[in-house]
Write a protein that holds these residues in place. Sequence first.
Motif, PDB file in Angstrom:
ATOM      1  N   PRO A 152       0.758  -1.366  -0.655  1.00  0.00           N
ATOM      2  CA  PRO A 152      -0.234   0.031  -0.139  1.00  0.00           C
ATOM      3  C   PRO A 152       0.973   1.109   0.032  1.00  0.00           C
ATOM      4  CG  PRO A 152      -1.220  -1.851   1.406  1.00  0.00           C
ATOM      5  CD  PRO A 152       0.182  -1.932   1.098  1.00  0.00           C
ATOM      6  N   VAL A 153       2.022   1.495   0.739  1.00  0.00           N
ATOM      7  CA  VAL A 153       2.806   2.643   0.589  1.00  0.00           C
ATOM      8  C   VAL A 153       3.380   2.886  -0.557  1.00  0.00           C
ATOM      9  CG1 VAL A 153       5.293   3.348   1.813  1.00  0.00           C
ATOM     10  CG2 VAL A 153       2.695   3.068   3.309  1.00  0.00           C
ATOM     11  N   ILE A 154       3.784   1.808  -1.646  1.00  0.00           N
ATOM     12  CA  ILE A 154       4.505   1.390  -2.274  1.00  0.00           C
ATOM     13  C   ILE A 154       3.961   2.035  -3.644  1.00  0.00           C
ATOM     14  CG2 ILE A 154       5.668   0.337  -4.536  1.00  0.00           C
ATOM     15  CD1 ILE A 154       7.498  -1.533  -2.077  1.00  0.00           C
ATOM     16  N   VAL A 155       2.453   1.810  -3.215  1.00  0.00           N
ATOM     17  CA  VAL A 155       1.721   1.898  -4.695  1.00  0.00           C
ATOM     18  C   VAL A 155       1.265   3.733  -4.494  1.00  0.00           C
ATOM     19  CG1 VAL A 155      -0.696   1.474  -4.740  1.00  0.00           C
ATOM     20  CG2 VAL A 155       0.977   0.005  -5.050  1.00  0.00           C
ATOM     21  N   PHE A 156       1.266   3.721  -3.577  1.00  0.00           N
ATOM     22  CA  PHE A 156       0.298   5.516  -2.459  1.00  0.00           C
ATOM     23  C   PHE A 156       1.272   6.798  -3.226  1.00  0.00           C
ATOM     24  CE2 PHE A 156       1.268   9.060   0.263  1.00  0.00           C
ATOM     25  CZ  PHE A 156       0.396   9.900   0.080  1.00  0.00           C
TER      26      PHE A 156
END
Length: 475
Positions: A177-181
């Motif tokens: 989720p953090v990488i995608v964000f």
Amino acid sequence: MNHTKQYTSYALGAFGHDAFYATLSTYLMLFITSQLFDTSDKAFNSHMITTITTMMMLIRLVEIIFDPLIGGMVDNTDTKWGKFKPWLMTGATISSIMLVVIFTNFGGLTTSNPTMYLVAFGIAYVILDIFYSFKDISFWSMLPALSVDEKVRARFGTVGRLGSTIGAQAVPIMIYPVIVFFSQVFSGTTGQTKTHAGWMGFAVVIGLLSFLGALATTLGTKEKKSLIRSNTEKVGVIDIFKALGKNDQLMWLALSYFLFALGYVVTNSLLAYYFTYVLGRSDKFTFAGWIMAALGVISVSLFPTIVAKVQRKAIYTGGIVMMVLGYVIFLFAGHSLTAVLIAVAVFFFPYPMIFLAALMTITDSVEYGQWKNGTRNESVTLSVRPLIDKLAGAVANGVVGVAAVHSGMIGNASPSSISASELMNFKVYMFYGPVILVVLAALVYFFKVKLTEDKHREIVSELEKKLKAEESDAE
């Protein structure tokens, strides 16, 4: 300073510390194999991944020789902030900065000048590894300095492991989720697309957690002065290695823990590959993180109660038996997400307790070495656990890199592109090899480690009587 504040501060430090360790030992390789080298030239990708994996392994293998020396430097430190905190903050600051650096392509050097990239990466990785060692050793070496009381020490160890468990398992929960964000923010992507900028943003978050955790420990804990702790003296290089070599219980525990850690880290590092390249469900990897986080909290919370009833030897060996059961479930899970998640739960649940049993045995070996050899070496003794974790991590990184290449799990590979023989290769690396290692670890601990809780209490009592007598004679 009350214990509640110190427990909380130590737990926060462990949270950031193990989030950093999980990222470095497990997910850096995922970044390198899946994101950093994803060109259309598969031969180039394989060559670079193999080269950089070998570099990382050799750097860590060479650097761990210096870990006891780093422990000696910490032991020989004497400042108004104590012996641990200056090294803890220095290590946290520099290692956090370098973590962000290695999660980049160094301005495109990976393709424009691969040789220069390897040189730059090597330098950055060496700096990171050295200062991470200072942070790691100084943080865990604080444990025997916070109390010599078995119960208080066990509580510090427990809350520390609770924080580290949550920190380590927060990474698989948040990583995608953090990488995608950050990919969407900095690269304008949509959906689940992951970019270099997204990975770097993730590294910044982890670096901040590590730094802030170290700051919390520095501000919120206090070394406890005691007669036993005052029985120390500055040590030279030769004395450092003599102190380790003469501590037979520490050496047997070190062998057992190395076998265990290597098996665990290899399997844990390949778990993300399993979700990505076997199940084809990388978006569900977060579920594994949540399961491990929840079970980790339960496992650590149960440790004080269970260890009081059955003691450490039963926890260490019995926990490994449960992990072997998890391996068996993995082998029959196939492509079933539910079965894989059950295997993850069974495999991971005993891990925090096994770690704590090993950590408390190593911590007690400080007094064992003092009782046997006549001098106390806190950081030198406690440097063994970080040394073993790094050694296991170094070898595991090499294994993971080779496994990814031999199993066809690099670049833009997908489950449909993995052949039956490649899948078998993967199972050998992820399951069959590690299960042999953890079983050997259990056997070594069961038959060779004799430093029980009762034995440690006897040693502490003898030391206190001896030192009080010496103090009276000196007066």
